[in-house]
Design an enzyme around this catalytic site. Structure first.
Site, PDB file in Angstrom:
ATOM      1  N   LYS A 143       0.832  -1.211   0.000  1.00  0.00           N
ATOM      2  CA  LYS A 143       0.000   0.000   0.000  1.00  0.00           C
ATOM      3  C   LYS A 143       0.866   1.261   0.000  1.00  0.00           C
ATOM      4  O   LYS A 143       0.642   2.179  -0.792  1.00  0.00           O
ATOM      5  CB  LYS A 143      -0.905   0.008   1.238  1.00  0.00           C
ATOM      6  CG  LYS A 143      -1.614   1.335   1.463  1.00  0.00           C
ATOM      7  CD  LYS A 143      -2.396   1.339   2.751  1.00  0.00           C
ATOM      8  CE  LYS A 143      -1.624   1.683   3.979  1.00  0.00           C
ATOM      9  NZ  LYS A 143      -1.480   3.118   4.293  1.00  0.00           N
ATOM     10  N   ASN A 144       1.841   1.305   0.897  1.00  0.00           N
ATOM     11  CA  ASN A 144       2.599   2.549   1.037  1.00  0.00           C
ATOM     12  C   ASN A 144       3.474   2.845  -0.180  1.00  0.00           C
ATOM     13  O   ASN A 144       3.704   4.002  -0.520  1.00  0.00           O
ATOM     14  CB  ASN A 144       3.428   2.527   2.328  1.00  0.00           C
ATOM     15  CG  ASN A 144       2.535   2.686   3.556  1.00  0.00           C
ATOM     16  OD1 ASN A 144       1.369   3.073   3.436  1.00  0.00           O
ATOM     17  ND2 ASN A 144       3.071   2.372   4.726  1.00  0.00           N
ATOM     18  N   CYS A 177      -3.836   7.797   9.879  1.00  0.00           N
ATOM     19  CA  CYS A 177      -4.132   7.237  11.194  1.00  0.00           C
ATOM     20  C   CYS A 177      -3.785   8.213  12.306  1.00  0.00           C
ATOM     21  O   CYS A 177      -2.751   8.887  12.246  1.00  0.00           O
ATOM     22  CB  CYS A 177      -3.341   5.948  11.392  1.00  0.00           C
ATOM     23  SG  CYS A 177      -4.042   4.572  10.515  1.00  0.00           S
ATOM     24  N   ARG A 218       1.718  14.280  13.543  1.00  0.00           N
ATOM     25  CA  ARG A 218       2.388  13.901  12.298  1.00  0.00           C
ATOM     26  C   ARG A 218       2.777  15.177  11.552  1.00  0.00           C
ATOM     27  O   ARG A 218       2.146  15.578  10.574  1.00  0.00           O
ATOM     28  CB  ARG A 218       1.499  12.964  11.487  1.00  0.00           C
ATOM     29  CG  ARG A 218       1.243  11.697  12.295  1.00  0.00           C
ATOM     30  CD  ARG A 218       0.491  10.643  11.561  1.00  0.00           C
ATOM     31  NE  ARG A 218       1.326   9.863  10.680  1.00  0.00           N
ATOM     32  CZ  ARG A 218       0.915   8.753  10.074  1.00  0.00           C
ATOM     33  NH1 ARG A 218      -0.306   8.320  10.260  1.00  0.00           N
ATOM     34  NH2 ARG A 218       1.718   8.081   9.284  1.00  0.00           N
ATOM     35  N   ASP A 242       4.612  -0.184  12.156  1.00  0.00           N
ATOM     36  CA  ASP A 242       3.332  -0.673  11.634  1.00  0.00           C
ATOM     37  C   ASP A 242       3.062  -2.131  12.021  1.00  0.00           C
ATOM     38  O   ASP A 242       1.985  -2.656  11.722  1.00  0.00           O
ATOM     39  CB  ASP A 242       3.283  -0.526  10.098  1.00  0.00           C
ATOM     40  CG  ASP A 242       3.047   0.920   9.676  1.00  0.00           C
ATOM     41  OD1 ASP A 242       2.856   1.781  10.558  1.00  0.00           O
ATOM     42  OD2 ASP A 242       3.052   1.185   8.458  1.00  0.00           O
ATOM     43  N   ARG A 295      -8.890   0.144   4.801  1.00  0.00           N
ATOM     44  CA  ARG A 295      -8.061   1.151   4.135  1.00  0.00           C
ATOM     45  C   ARG A 295      -6.801   0.517   3.565  1.00  0.00           C
ATOM     46  O   ARG A 295      -6.294   0.960   2.538  1.00  0.00           O
ATOM     47  CB  ARG A 295      -7.601   2.213   5.155  1.00  0.00           C
ATOM     48  CG  ARG A 295      -8.565   3.335   5.387  1.00  0.00           C
ATOM     49  CD  ARG A 295      -7.922   4.362   6.283  1.00  0.00           C
ATOM     50  NE  ARG A 295      -6.536   4.580   5.902  1.00  0.00           N
ATOM     51  CZ  ARG A 295      -5.580   5.036   6.692  1.00  0.00           C
ATOM     52  NH1 ARG A 295      -5.851   5.374   7.922  1.00  0.00           N
ATOM     53  NH2 ARG A 295      -4.357   5.188   6.257  1.00  0.00           N
TER      54      ARG A 295
HETATM   55  C1  UD1 Z   1       5.035   6.303   6.816  1.00  0.00           C
HETATM   56  C2  UD1 Z   1       4.015   5.216   6.561  1.00  0.00           C
HETATM   57  C3  UD1 Z   1       3.455   4.713   7.879  1.00  0.00           C
HETATM   58  C4  UD1 Z   1       4.578   4.282   8.808  1.00  0.00           C
HETATM   59  C5  UD1 Z   1       5.640   5.378   8.938  1.00  0.00           C
HETATM   60  C6  UD1 Z   1       6.869   4.919   9.716  1.00  0.00           C
HETATM   61  C7  UD1 Z   1       3.089   5.825   4.405  1.00  0.00           C
HETATM   62  C8  UD1 Z   1       1.918   6.361   3.654  1.00  0.00           C
HETATM   63  N1  UD1 Z   1       2.958   5.772   5.748  1.00  0.00           N
HETATM   64  O1  UD1 Z   1       4.357   7.376   7.462  1.00  0.00           O
HETATM   65  O2  UD1 Z   1       2.603   3.600   7.603  1.00  0.00           O
HETATM   66  O3  UD1 Z   1       4.045   4.017  10.094  1.00  0.00           O
HETATM   67  O4  UD1 Z   1       6.087   5.791   7.640  1.00  0.00           O
HETATM   68  O5  UD1 Z   1       7.443   3.812   9.111  1.00  0.00           O
HETATM   69  O6  UD1 Z   1       4.082   5.399   3.842  1.00  0.00           O
HETATM   70  N2  UD1 Z   1       8.298  13.516  11.390  1.00  0.00           N
HETATM   71  C9  UD1 Z   1       8.621  14.814  11.716  1.00  0.00           C
HETATM   72  N3  UD1 Z   1       8.553  15.772  10.735  1.00  0.00           N
HETATM   73  C10 UD1 Z   1       8.173  15.474   9.457  1.00  0.00           C
HETATM   74  C11 UD1 Z   1       7.836  14.150   9.131  1.00  0.00           C
HETATM   75  C12 UD1 Z   1       7.916  13.176  10.124  1.00  0.00           C
HETATM   76  O7  UD1 Z   1       8.978  15.112  12.852  1.00  0.00           O
HETATM   77  O8  UD1 Z   1       8.128  16.396   8.629  1.00  0.00           O
HETATM   78  C13 UD1 Z   1       8.378  12.448  12.429  1.00  0.00           C
HETATM   79  C14 UD1 Z   1       7.013  11.823  12.727  1.00  0.00           C
HETATM   80  O9  UD1 Z   1       6.299  12.559  13.692  1.00  0.00           O
HETATM   81  C15 UD1 Z   1       7.429  10.459  13.227  1.00  0.00           C
HETATM   82  C16 UD1 Z   1       8.697  10.151  12.430  1.00  0.00           C
HETATM   83  O10 UD1 Z   1       9.146  11.390  11.916  1.00  0.00           O
HETATM   84  O11 UD1 Z   1       7.750  10.507  14.585  1.00  0.00           O
HETATM   85  C17 UD1 Z   1       8.505   9.194  11.290  1.00  0.00           C
HETATM   86  O12 UD1 Z   1       7.455   9.631  10.459  1.00  0.00           O
HETATM   87  P1  UD1 Z   1       7.445   9.327   8.891  1.00  0.00           P
HETATM   88  O13 UD1 Z   1       8.501   8.310   8.571  1.00  0.00           O
HETATM   89  O14 UD1 Z   1       7.445  10.605   8.156  1.00  0.00           O
HETATM   90  O15 UD1 Z   1       6.032   8.639   8.726  1.00  0.00           O
HETATM   91  P2  UD1 Z   1       5.016   8.818   7.538  1.00  0.00           P
HETATM   92  O16 UD1 Z   1       5.755   9.052   6.257  1.00  0.00           O
HETATM   93  O17 UD1 Z   1       3.953   9.752   7.951  1.00  0.00           O
END
Ligand code: UD1
Length: 430
Positions: free
Chosen positions: A22-23, A117, A122, A305, A397
């Site tokens: 999915k991702n 989620c 986030r 996840d 989802r």
């Molecule tokens: C993606 C995945 C999600 C998975 C996560 C971690 C998708 C659509 N979703 O989510 O299923 O749980 O990776 O493997 O691929 N952060 C910041 N600033 C930012 C962005 C992130 O501080 O601008 C922090 C977040 O709060 C979190 C960490 O970085 O603590 C990791 O987040 P991130 O890897 O960005 O997760 P997603 O891409 O949202």
């Protein structure tokens, strides 16, 4: 209201074919809009998140057509505007991948702030930091992320946190920037690599994906391609955990075993037998699971996840286990539901202390998010009596045919839409 009803107690056994990730699919769909040529994507999962993104792409003039259940044809030559203003899209996290894609292609993008989620804050600061470094002016206004640039130029970007989303978004925009971009402290997740391979198959010049330094030489344009998405690491891991929890014997097929190593390693520590083939992993569990400790980490560490699923398994293991969630700060919300099924778990901050119980008992529970929802289904599969799960739209989802696949493995689970079908199921298995 749609629900799953489960009569627990069966060991699951057999083979299950894993669908596309999915991702990875969400990132690749967004990236497919970066060329005016036709793109054919195979192994596209048929689940709510990907379908929402496809529908949104249609709304902005992108031609998309599922030529088969898992094959999608995309042509974005007539994509007509940059404003993504769609209620459904607010619910999926990956809506923001359209920003990187559009910023690269059109040099401006305006996309509704992402949802997804509710597992913690986030933020999108790292995405914006990356876009700004590439020369875009970035702001959040009226619930939208807006990014605009006269031209994008390569930059040296050091991410403050390892972020899958920021790595993917910056990689997309940088692909069509002038000059070289280097992303340091990049995420190494399999879907980051899959997106890089996809973009390279369209003519991008990306090196180092899968390591923590990604180098991108900007190109002027991208061309069409045919590409197959990698199998879903988390769907595979969820079925592996189902085998462990139900003392079953499940083979996940069509997978890349390397992507599953952190999960296989934990299952071995917990007493399961793991047999790997080229594209399959078999998990056999004959005895009560043993306790262990788990800390979620960016890839190749144990995936966040998979945290709820392994916690459900450890809730039945002998001894005390500690699970530490180091990625998202609010990812233990499902524990209350699990406790109502008899689990003995205390949460302190980002740590769950689990004293393994002999069994779970069926209850009426609510799926709080996608992965926790799936984990609670696993608890229901092994619980005494009936478990009813509400809010299954979260689960649907990101899992294609979840309950059907479980049925094939021997689970007594049904998706019901009204009281009467629920009662029918209960009578059948009373
Ligand atoms: C993606 C995945 C999600 C998975 C996560 C971690 C998708 C659509 N979703 O989510 O299923 O749980 O990776 O493997 O691929 N952060 C910041 N600033 C930012 C962005 C992130 O501080 O601008 C922090 C977040 O709060 C979190 C960490 O970085 O603590 C990791 O987040 P991130 O890897 O960005 O997760 P997603 O891409 O949202």
């Amino acid at each position: 209201m749609e629900q799953y009803i489960i009569k627990g107690g069966n060991s699951l056994a057999g083979e299950v074919e894993i669908t596309g990730a999915k991702n990875a699919a969400l990132a690749i769909l967004a990236a497919s809009t970066m060329t005016d040529d036709t793109v054919i994507i195979e192994n596209m999962p048929d689940e709510a998140d990907t379908n929402i993104l496809l529908a949104t792409m249609n709304e902005i003039g992108v031609f998309t057509h599922r030529t088969g259940r898992h094959t999608v044809r995309v042509n974005a030559a007539k994509a007509r505007d940059m404003v993504i203003d769609n209620d459904a899209l607010k619910k999926i996290r990956a809506s923001y991948y359209l920003i990187g894609a559009m910023l690269g292609k059109f040099k401006h993008a305006r996309v509704v702030l992402p949802g997804g989620c509710a597992i913690g804050l986030r933020p999108v600061d790292q995405h914006m930091k990356g876009f700004s470094a590439l020369g875009a002016e970035c702001r959040i206004e009226h619930g939208y992320i807006v990014a605009e640039a006269r031209e994008l130029h390569g930059a040296h970007i050091y991410l403050d946190v390892v972020s899958v989303g920021a790595t993917i978004n910056i990689m997309m925009a940088a692909t069509l920037a002038q000059g070289q971009t280097i992303i340091e402290n990049a995420a190494k997740e399999p879907h980051v690599v899959d997106l890089a391979n996809f973009l390279n198959s369209m003519g991008a010049r990306i090196k180092g994906a899968g390591t923590d330094v990604i180098r991108i030489r900007g190109v002027e344009r991208l061309h069409g391609t045919e590409y197959a998405i990698i199998p879903d690491q988390i769907e595979a891991g969820t079925f592996m955990m189902a085998s462990a929890i139900t003392r079953g014997d499940i083979t996940v097929r069509g997978v890349i075993p390397k992507h599953l190593e952190s999960i296989s390693a934990k299952l071995k520590e917990m007493g399961c037998e793991i047999h790997e083939e080229d594209d399959a992993v078999r998990v056999i569990c004959k005895e009560r699971l043993k306790s262990t400790h788990v800390k979620t980490l960016p890839y190749p560490g144990f995936p966040t996840d998979m945290q709820p699923q392994i916690t459900v398994a450890l809730g039945l293991a002998s001894g005390v286990s500690i699970v530490t969630e180091s990625i998202f700060e609010n990812r233990f919300k499902y524990i209350d539901e699990l406790v109502s099924m008899g689990a003995n778990i205390k949460v302190e901050g980002s740590t769950a202390i689990i004293s393994g119980e002999e069994k779970y008992t069926g209850a009426h529970i609510v799926a709080p998010d996608l992965r926790a929802g799936a984990a609670l289904v696993l608890a229901g599969l092994v619980a005494d009596g009936f478990t009813t799960i509400d809010n299954i739209r979260f689960i649907e989802r990101g899992y294609e045919d979840f309950y059907v696949k479980l049925q094939t493995l021997g689970a007594r689970i049904e998706r019901v839409e009204d009281e009467r079908s629920g009662q029918k199921f209960r009578l059948k298995y009373a």
